[in-house]
Design a protein around this motif. Sequence first.
Motif, PDB file in Angstrom:
ATOM      1  N   GLY A  93       0.983  -1.067   0.124  1.00 45.30           N
ATOM      2  CA  GLY A  93      -0.117   0.057  -0.158  1.00 45.30           C
ATOM      3  C   GLY A  93       0.961   1.385  -0.592  1.00 45.30           C
ATOM      4  N   VAL A  94       1.905   1.388   0.131  1.00 44.49           N
ATOM      5  CA  VAL A  94       3.462   2.922   0.254  1.00 44.49           C
ATOM      6  C   VAL A  94       2.559   3.038  -1.473  1.00 44.49           C
ATOM      7  CG1 VAL A  94       5.023   3.260  -0.383  1.00 44.49           C
ATOM      8  CG2 VAL A  94       4.596   1.360   1.605  1.00 44.49           C
ATOM      9  N   VAL A  95       2.376   4.655  -1.535  1.00 42.48           N
ATOM     10  CA  VAL A  95       2.514   5.173  -2.805  1.00 42.48           C
ATOM     11  C   VAL A  95       3.373   6.264  -2.618  1.00 42.48           C
ATOM     12  CG1 VAL A  95       1.009   6.620  -4.756  1.00 42.48           C
ATOM     13  CG2 VAL A  95       0.192   4.749  -2.938  1.00 42.48           C
ATOM     14  N   ILE A  96       3.713   7.055  -4.047  1.00 36.21           N
ATOM     15  CA  ILE A  96       5.074   7.459  -3.929  1.00 36.21           C
ATOM     16  C   ILE A  96       4.281   7.936  -5.457  1.00 36.21           C
ATOM     17  CG2 ILE A  96       7.614   7.996  -4.104  1.00 36.21           C
ATOM     18  CD1 ILE A  96       8.015   5.462  -2.004  1.00 36.21           C
ATOM     19  N   GLY A  97       4.745   9.497  -5.148  1.00 40.74           N
ATOM     20  CA  GLY A  97       4.330  10.173  -6.321  1.00 40.74           C
ATOM     21  C   GLY A  97       5.410  10.137  -7.284  1.00 40.74           C
ATOM     22  N   GLU A  98       5.343  11.280  -9.113  1.00 45.01           N
ATOM     23  CA  GLU A  98       5.973  11.395  -9.303  1.00 45.01           C
ATOM     24  C   GLU A  98       7.218  12.110  -9.201  1.00 45.01           C
ATOM     25  OE1 GLU A  98       5.523  12.965 -14.223  1.00 45.01           O
ATOM     26  OE2 GLU A  98       3.944  13.287 -12.851  1.00 45.01           O
ATOM     27  N   THR A  99       6.506  13.206  -8.642  1.00 45.86           N
ATOM     28  CA  THR A  99       8.217  14.177  -8.049  1.00 45.86           C
ATOM     29  C   THR A  99       8.489  14.205  -7.312  1.00 45.86           C
ATOM     30  OG1 THR A  99       6.365  15.425  -8.013  1.00 45.86           O
ATOM     31  CG2 THR A  99       6.729  15.532 -10.050  1.00 45.86           C
ATOM     32  N   ALA A 100       8.403  13.190  -6.205  1.00 49.25           N
ATOM     33  CA  ALA A 100       8.490  13.212  -5.298  1.00 49.25           C
ATOM     34  C   ALA A 100       9.737  12.788  -4.764  1.00 49.25           C
ATOM     35  CB  ALA A 100       8.403  11.492  -4.131  1.00 49.25           C
ATOM     36  N   ILE A 101      11.032  13.250  -3.847  1.00 48.89           N
ATOM     37  CA  ILE A 101      12.209  13.084  -4.129  1.00 48.89           C
ATOM     38  C   ILE A 101      12.856  12.254  -2.780  1.00 48.89           C
ATOM     39  CG2 ILE A 101      14.588  14.096  -3.964  1.00 48.89           C
ATOM     40  CD1 ILE A 101      13.247  16.391  -5.215  1.00 48.89           C
ATOM     41  N   ILE A 102      13.034  11.528  -2.465  1.00 46.22           N
ATOM     42  CA  ILE A 102      13.503  10.886  -1.551  1.00 46.22           C
ATOM     43  C   ILE A 102      15.143  10.642  -0.424  1.00 46.22           C
ATOM     44  CG2 ILE A 102      13.132   8.630   0.098  1.00 46.22           C
ATOM     45  CD1 ILE A 102      10.838   8.313  -1.395  1.00 46.22           C
ATOM     46  N   GLY A 103      15.812  11.608   0.054  1.00 44.28           N
ATOM     47  CA  GLY A 103      17.052  11.239   0.060  1.00 44.28           C
ATOM     48  C   GLY A 103      17.403   9.890   0.793  1.00 44.28           C
ATOM     49  N   ASP A 104      18.890   9.460   1.364  1.00 44.23           N
ATOM     50  CA  ASP A 104      19.775   8.651   1.657  1.00 44.23           C
ATOM     51  C   ASP A 104      19.200   7.966   2.886  1.00 44.23           C
ATOM     52  OD1 ASP A 104      21.208   8.349  -0.706  1.00 44.23           O
ATOM     53  OD2 ASP A 104      22.820   9.408  -0.336  1.00 44.23           O
ATOM     54  N   ASP A 105      18.752   6.963   3.179  1.00 48.71           N
ATOM     55  CA  ASP A 105      18.515   5.914   4.465  1.00 48.71           C
ATOM     56  C   ASP A 105      17.344   6.356   4.624  1.00 48.71           C
ATOM     57  OD1 ASP A 105      20.915   4.376   4.604  1.00 48.71           O
ATOM     58  OD2 ASP A 105      21.699   6.273   5.708  1.00 48.71           O
ATOM     59  N   CYS A 106      16.356   6.845   4.734  1.00 41.12           N
ATOM     60  CA  CYS A 106      14.913   6.892   5.001  1.00 41.12           C
ATOM     61  C   CYS A 106      14.315   5.427   5.625  1.00 41.12           C
ATOM     62  CB  CYS A 106      14.347   7.812   3.762  1.00 41.12           C
ATOM     63  SG  CYS A 106      14.425   9.541   3.440  1.00 41.12           S
ATOM     64  N   GLN A 107      13.313   5.644   5.935  1.00 43.63           N
ATOM     65  CA  GLN A 107      12.103   4.558   6.027  1.00 43.63           C
ATOM     66  C   GLN A 107      10.515   4.646   6.201  1.00 43.63           C
ATOM     67  OE1 GLN A 107      13.817   2.572  10.065  1.00 43.63           O
ATOM     68  NE2 GLN A 107      12.851   0.983  10.034  1.00 43.63           N
ATOM     69  N   LEU A 108      10.445   4.238   5.407  1.00 39.61           N
ATOM     70  CA  LEU A 108       8.493   4.067   5.486  1.00 39.61           C
ATOM     71  C   LEU A 108       7.675   2.713   5.790  1.00 39.61           C
ATOM     72  CD1 LEU A 108       8.299   5.452   1.467  1.00 39.61           C
ATOM     73  CD2 LEU A 108       8.932   6.587   3.527  1.00 39.61           C
ATOM     74  N   TYR A 109       6.568   3.039   5.973  1.00 42.18           N
ATOM     75  CA  TYR A 109       6.110   1.941   6.903  1.00 42.18           C
ATOM     76  C   TYR A 109       5.475   1.777   5.765  1.00 42.18           C
ATOM     77  CZ  TYR A 109       8.803   0.216  10.757  1.00 42.18           C
ATOM     78  OH  TYR A 109       9.845  -0.160  11.812  1.00 42.18           O
ATOM     79  N   HIS A 110       4.486   0.810   6.215  1.00 41.87           N
ATOM     80  CA  HIS A 110       3.242  -0.112   5.659  1.00 41.87           C
ATOM     81  C   HIS A 110       1.905   0.918   5.468  1.00 41.87           C
ATOM     82  CE1 HIS A 110       1.040  -1.557   8.918  1.00 41.87           C
ATOM     83  NE2 HIS A 110       0.905  -1.550   8.336  1.00 41.87           N
ATOM     84  N   GLY A 111       1.367   1.349   4.353  1.00 39.91           N
ATOM     85  CA  GLY A 111       0.340   2.046   4.241  1.00 39.91           C
ATOM     86  C   GLY A 111       0.827   3.647   4.025  1.00 39.91           C
ATOM     87  N   VAL A 112       2.322   4.423   4.111  1.00 36.58           N
ATOM     88  CA  VAL A 112       2.811   5.494   3.512  1.00 36.58           C
ATOM     89  C   VAL A 112       2.516   5.629   2.189  1.00 36.58           C
ATOM     90  CG1 VAL A 112       4.650   7.156   3.310  1.00 36.58           C
ATOM     91  CG2 VAL A 112       4.362   4.713   5.120  1.00 36.58           C
ATOM     92  N   THR A 113       1.730   7.412   1.624  1.00 35.11           N
ATOM     93  CA  THR A 113       1.113   7.606   0.654  1.00 35.11           C
ATOM     94  C   THR A 113       2.437   8.777   0.840  1.00 35.11           C
ATOM     95  OG1 THR A 113      -0.955   7.311   0.417  1.00 35.11           O
ATOM     96  CG2 THR A 113      -0.206   8.963  -0.606  1.00 35.11           C
ATOM     97  N   LEU A 114       3.442   9.536  -0.086  1.00 34.58           N
ATOM     98  CA  LEU A 114       3.797  10.836  -0.721  1.00 34.58           C
ATOM     99  C   LEU A 114       3.019  11.011  -1.662  1.00 34.58           C
ATOM    100  CD1 LEU A 114       7.710   9.323  -0.305  1.00 34.58           C
ATOM    101  CD2 LEU A 114       5.974  10.459   1.464  1.00 34.58           C
ATOM    102  N   GLY A 115       2.151  11.859  -1.887  1.00 32.62           N
ATOM    103  CA  GLY A 115       1.019  12.044  -2.369  1.00 32.62           C
ATOM    104  C   GLY A 115       1.263  13.439  -2.508  1.00 32.62           C
ATOM    105  N   GLY A 116       1.033  13.720  -3.673  1.00 33.71           N
ATOM    106  CA  GLY A 116       0.659  15.058  -5.133  1.00 33.71           C
ATOM    107  C   GLY A 116      -0.746  16.131  -4.736  1.00 33.71           C
ATOM    108  N   THR A 117      -0.195  17.303  -5.374  1.00 33.11           N
ATOM    109  CA  THR A 117      -1.492  17.943  -4.934  1.00 33.11           C
ATOM    110  C   THR A 117      -1.700  18.613  -6.544  1.00 33.11           C
ATOM    111  OG1 THR A 117      -0.088  19.878  -3.243  1.00 33.11           O
ATOM    112  CG2 THR A 117      -1.423  18.349  -1.772  1.00 33.11           C
ATOM    113  N   GLY A 118      -2.534  19.099  -7.194  1.00 34.70           N
ATOM    114  CA  GLY A 118      -3.296  19.937  -8.292  1.00 34.70           C
ATOM    115  C   GLY A 118      -2.589  18.936  -9.099  1.00 34.70           C
TER     116      GLY A 118
END
Length: 179
Positions: A93-118
């Motif tokens: 269920g993790v969603v990472i959108g088109e213009t998302a930028i993720i740096g080094d050594d990050c941690q996400l758990y289930h169901g996280v959304t990095l979503g857009g607006t507009g």
Amino acid sequence: MSEKNKRSFIRDGLYNINRTMQLDPAAHSKWEVFWLYPHIKAIGLHRMAHWFWVHNHTFIARWVSNRARHWTGIEIHPGAVIGRGLMIDHGMGVVIGETAIIGDDCQLYHGVTLGGTGKQHVKRHPTLEDGVYIGCGAKCLGNITLKKGCRIGANAVLLKDVPEGATAVGIPARIIEKK
């Protein structure tokens, strides 16, 4: 793919496997992580899809991305930029959108959304600096920045920037601790 890109692809993959071994007490071997952990597959396939995306082969990029989502339950748009060492624990269920930028050594758990607006073709998804932790079910929406080492609590809805080392929780998220 050039020889340099192949070496980088392998080096980043090994780094992700080693990081998973460090962070997940349930991981028993590197082979187990390589063959059985969905986020390793999702990130590896994302790196391929991203290569196609930046070389303007968008149909193939989206096809690879779609297959990765089908196989792993983790949806990463091929346009997203992901650093080394991303750990997606229980990634369904993790969603990472088109213009998302993720740096080094990050941690996400289930169901996280990095979503857009507009709907404009501009930066509309979050930026995570190095070492960001996001708890399960959290929604980070819009062109916001989560500064280095910040932590987002489970099920938080984040609509604003978070300062370095801070912890944000709630709906809407608010800062409860700043180091």
